[in-house]
Design a protein around this motif. Structure first.
Motif, PDB file in Angstrom:
ATOM      1  N   MET A 184      39.273  11.588 -27.681  1.00  0.00           N
ATOM      2  CA  MET A 184      40.465  12.015 -28.307  1.00  0.00           C
ATOM      3  C   MET A 184      41.251  11.415 -28.760  1.00  0.00           C
ATOM      4  O   MET A 184      41.663  10.627 -28.100  1.00  0.00           O
ATOM      5  N   GLY A 185      41.667  11.421 -30.006  1.00  0.00           N
ATOM      6  CA  GLY A 185      42.793  10.654 -30.654  1.00  0.00           C
ATOM      7  C   GLY A 185      42.263   9.076 -30.397  1.00  0.00           C
ATOM      8  O   GLY A 185      41.179   8.696 -30.665  1.00  0.00           O
ATOM      9  N   SER A 186      43.120   8.202 -29.919  1.00  0.00           N
ATOM     10  CA  SER A 186      42.852   7.015 -29.835  1.00  0.00           C
ATOM     11  C   SER A 186      42.500   6.519 -28.022  1.00  0.00           C
ATOM     12  O   SER A 186      42.435   5.504 -27.994  1.00  0.00           O
ATOM     13  N   ILE A 187      42.303   7.656 -27.346  1.00  0.00           N
ATOM     14  CA  ILE A 187      41.958   7.550 -26.030  1.00  0.00           C
ATOM     15  C   ILE A 187      40.564   7.813 -25.542  1.00  0.00           C
ATOM     16  O   ILE A 187      40.103   8.883 -26.136  1.00  0.00           O
ATOM     17  N   ASN A 188      39.954   6.971 -25.018  1.00  0.00           N
ATOM     18  CA  ASN A 188      38.817   7.170 -24.386  1.00  0.00           C
ATOM     19  C   ASN A 188      38.892   7.404 -22.915  1.00  0.00           C
ATOM     20  O   ASN A 188      39.544   6.655 -22.382  1.00  0.00           O
ATOM     21  N   TYR A 189      37.901   8.384 -22.644  1.00  0.00           N
ATOM     22  CA  TYR A 189      37.850   8.979 -21.326  1.00  0.00           C
ATOM     23  C   TYR A 189      36.808   8.352 -20.263  1.00  0.00           C
ATOM     24  O   TYR A 189      35.642   8.225 -20.928  1.00  0.00           O
ATOM     25  N   THR A 190      36.923   8.008 -19.079  1.00  0.00           N
ATOM     26  CA  THR A 190      35.928   7.903 -18.340  1.00  0.00           C
ATOM     27  C   THR A 190      36.216   8.759 -16.969  1.00  0.00           C
ATOM     28  O   THR A 190      37.268   9.257 -16.834  1.00  0.00           O
ATOM     29  N   ASN A 191      35.187   9.222 -16.224  1.00  0.00           N
ATOM     30  CA  ASN A 191      35.548  10.185 -15.181  1.00  0.00           C
ATOM     31  C   ASN A 191      36.115  11.470 -15.579  1.00  0.00           C
ATOM     32  O   ASN A 191      37.257  11.786 -15.044  1.00  0.00           O
ATOM     33  N   ALA A 192      35.675  11.975 -16.757  1.00  0.00           N
ATOM     34  CA  ALA A 192      36.240  13.014 -17.422  1.00  0.00           C
ATOM     35  C   ALA A 192      35.372  14.114 -17.801  1.00  0.00           C
ATOM     36  O   ALA A 192      34.261  13.906 -18.033  1.00  0.00           O
ATOM     37  N   VAL A 193      35.871  15.358 -17.785  1.00  0.00           N
ATOM     38  CA  VAL A 193      35.330  16.684 -18.293  1.00  0.00           C
ATOM     39  C   VAL A 193      35.965  17.130 -19.535  1.00  0.00           C
ATOM     40  O   VAL A 193      37.226  17.634 -18.813  1.00  0.00           O
ATOM     41  N   PRO A 194      35.522  17.244 -20.659  1.00  0.00           N
ATOM     42  CA  PRO A 194      36.220  18.021 -21.879  1.00  0.00           C
ATOM     43  C   PRO A 194      35.706  19.279 -21.577  1.00  0.00           C
ATOM     44  O   PRO A 194      34.787  19.914 -21.324  1.00  0.00           O
ATOM     45  N   ILE A 195      37.048  20.361 -21.756  1.00  0.00           N
ATOM     46  CA  ILE A 195      37.113  21.573 -21.741  1.00  0.00           C
ATOM     47  C   ILE A 195      37.657  22.177 -23.114  1.00  0.00           C
ATOM     48  O   ILE A 195      38.780  21.958 -23.526  1.00  0.00           O
ATOM     49  N   THR A 196      36.344  22.488 -23.900  1.00  0.00           N
ATOM     50  CA  THR A 196      36.747  22.796 -25.414  1.00  0.00           C
ATOM     51  C   THR A 196      36.113  24.216 -25.802  1.00  0.00           C
ATOM     52  O   THR A 196      35.461  24.808 -24.894  1.00  0.00           O
ATOM     53  N   SER A 197      36.498  25.069 -26.818  1.00  0.00           N
ATOM     54  CA  SER A 197      35.977  26.243 -27.396  1.00  0.00           C
ATOM     55  C   SER A 197      34.359  26.070 -27.672  1.00  0.00           C
ATOM     56  O   SER A 197      33.826  27.189 -27.725  1.00  0.00           O
ATOM     57  N   GLN A 198      33.924  24.822 -27.803  1.00  0.00           N
ATOM     58  CA  GLN A 198      32.324  24.669 -28.061  1.00  0.00           C
ATOM     59  C   GLN A 198      31.732  24.787 -26.676  1.00  0.00           C
ATOM     60  O   GLN A 198      30.663  25.354 -26.662  1.00  0.00           O
ATOM     61  N   ASN A 199      32.463  24.646 -25.506  1.00  0.00           N
ATOM     62  CA  ASN A 199      31.675  24.418 -24.473  1.00  0.00           C
ATOM     63  C   ASN A 199      31.917  25.632 -23.341  1.00  0.00           C
ATOM     64  O   ASN A 199      31.059  26.005 -22.403  1.00  0.00           O
ATOM     65  N   ASN A 200      32.968  26.372 -23.731  1.00  0.00           N
ATOM     66  CA  ASN A 200      33.560  27.511 -22.846  1.00  0.00           C
ATOM     67  C   ASN A 200      33.439  27.304 -21.519  1.00  0.00           C
ATOM     68  O   ASN A 200      33.055  28.394 -20.696  1.00  0.00           O
ATOM     69  N   LEU A 201      33.709  26.061 -20.627  1.00  0.00           N
ATOM     70  CA  LEU A 201      33.761  25.881 -19.557  1.00  0.00           C
ATOM     71  C   LEU A 201      34.929  26.750 -18.747  1.00  0.00           C
ATOM     72  O   LEU A 201      34.890  26.951 -17.581  1.00  0.00           O
ATOM     73  N   LEU A 202      35.853  26.990 -19.605  1.00  0.00           N
ATOM     74  CA  LEU A 202      37.170  27.911 -18.933  1.00  0.00           C
ATOM     75  C   LEU A 202      37.197  29.178 -19.458  1.00  0.00           C
ATOM     76  O   LEU A 202      37.431  29.320 -20.899  1.00  0.00           O
ATOM     77  N   VAL A 203      36.763  30.213 -18.693  1.00  0.00           N
ATOM     78  CA  VAL A 203      36.941  31.654 -19.209  1.00  0.00           C
ATOM     79  C   VAL A 203      37.775  32.366 -18.138  1.00  0.00           C
ATOM     80  O   VAL A 203      37.622  32.259 -17.139  1.00  0.00           O
ATOM     81  N   LEU A 204      38.718  32.987 -18.863  1.00  0.00           N
ATOM     82  CA  LEU A 204      39.748  33.715 -18.327  1.00  0.00           C
ATOM     83  C   LEU A 204      39.498  35.265 -18.389  1.00  0.00           C
ATOM     84  O   LEU A 204      38.680  35.698 -19.364  1.00  0.00           O
ATOM     85  N   LYS A 205      39.869  35.798 -17.303  1.00  0.00           N
ATOM     86  CA  LYS A 205      39.830  37.613 -17.377  1.00  0.00           C
ATOM     87  C   LYS A 205      41.018  38.153 -17.335  1.00  0.00           C
ATOM     88  O   LYS A 205      41.860  37.926 -16.431  1.00  0.00           O
ATOM     89  N   GLY A 206      41.354  38.860 -18.242  1.00  0.00           N
ATOM     90  CA  GLY A 206      42.565  39.671 -18.011  1.00  0.00           C
ATOM     91  C   GLY A 206      42.823  40.734 -19.084  1.00  0.00           C
ATOM     92  O   GLY A 206      41.859  41.395 -19.566  1.00  0.00           O
ATOM     93  N   ASN A 207      43.982  40.892 -19.694  1.00  0.00           N
ATOM     94  CA  ASN A 207      44.418  41.875 -21.003  1.00  0.00           C
ATOM     95  C   ASN A 207      45.469  41.267 -21.368  1.00  0.00           C
ATOM     96  O   ASN A 207      45.945  40.175 -21.428  1.00  0.00           O
ATOM     97  N   ASP A 208      45.913  42.174 -22.642  1.00  0.00           N
ATOM     98  CA  ASP A 208      46.827  41.720 -23.648  1.00  0.00           C
ATOM     99  C   ASP A 208      48.176  41.731 -23.047  1.00  0.00           C
ATOM    100  O   ASP A 208      49.081  41.519 -23.736  1.00  0.00           O
ATOM    101  N   ASN A 209      48.565  42.386 -21.670  1.00  0.00           N
ATOM    102  CA  ASN A 209      49.610  42.535 -21.296  1.00  0.00           C
ATOM    103  C   ASN A 209      50.127  41.428 -20.270  1.00  0.00           C
ATOM    104  O   ASN A 209      50.641  41.691 -19.206  1.00  0.00           O
ATOM    105  N   MET A 210      49.553  40.187 -20.182  1.00  0.00           N
ATOM    106  CA  MET A 210      49.646  39.317 -19.141  1.00  0.00           C
ATOM    107  C   MET A 210      50.831  38.356 -19.345  1.00  0.00           C
ATOM    108  O   MET A 210      50.923  37.336 -18.522  1.00  0.00           O
TER     109      MET A 210
END
Length: 129
Positions: free
Chosen positions: A1-27
């Protein structure tokens, strides 16, 4: 990302959907994501457009706040009031560790929004070379 290279890392993006929350519009307008596993932290990157590129908003933080608008909310097929929240393109979280990662290490997260706190976790596997 940008000028930073990561090791020991897990990217969480819209492409891999590793983070999915459950809720509603009134949160509420914002939510808080916390990493509760020792040695782990989160970076938040936001796309600033073609002129600015990726911008680092949080650097190795144990707790970050994000707008609800960083998430695409999709209703479930049966109950329209319950939504699944997926990270929008233009946002990236990088979960990383400041020391070596153990194979199948468990990383615990909490997410708080709308006065409700939920817990989640993921196991990190090391790719063999």
């Amino acid at each position: 990302m940008g000028s930073i290279n990561y090791t020991n890392a897990v990217p969480i993006t819209s492409q891999n959907n590793l983070l999915v929350l459950k809720g509603n519009d009134n949160m509420g307008d914002s939510l808080t994501i916390s990493v509760t596993s020792p040695g782990w932290c989160l970076d938040l990157w936001v796309w600033g457009g073609s002129n600015n590129g990726w911008q680092l908003k949080y650097n190795c933080s144990n707790e970050i706040q994000m707008s609800q608008y960083a998430f695409r909310r999709v209703p479930t097929h049966d109950a329209k009031e319950i939504l699944y929240w997926y990270l929008e393109p233009g946002y990236a979280l990088v979960l990383h560790k400041t020391e070596p990662v153990q194979n199948y290490e468990l990383v615990n997260l909490t997410v708080t929004y709308g006065g409700i706190t939920g817990e989640g976790s993921l196991k990190v596997a090391i790719k063999k070379s």
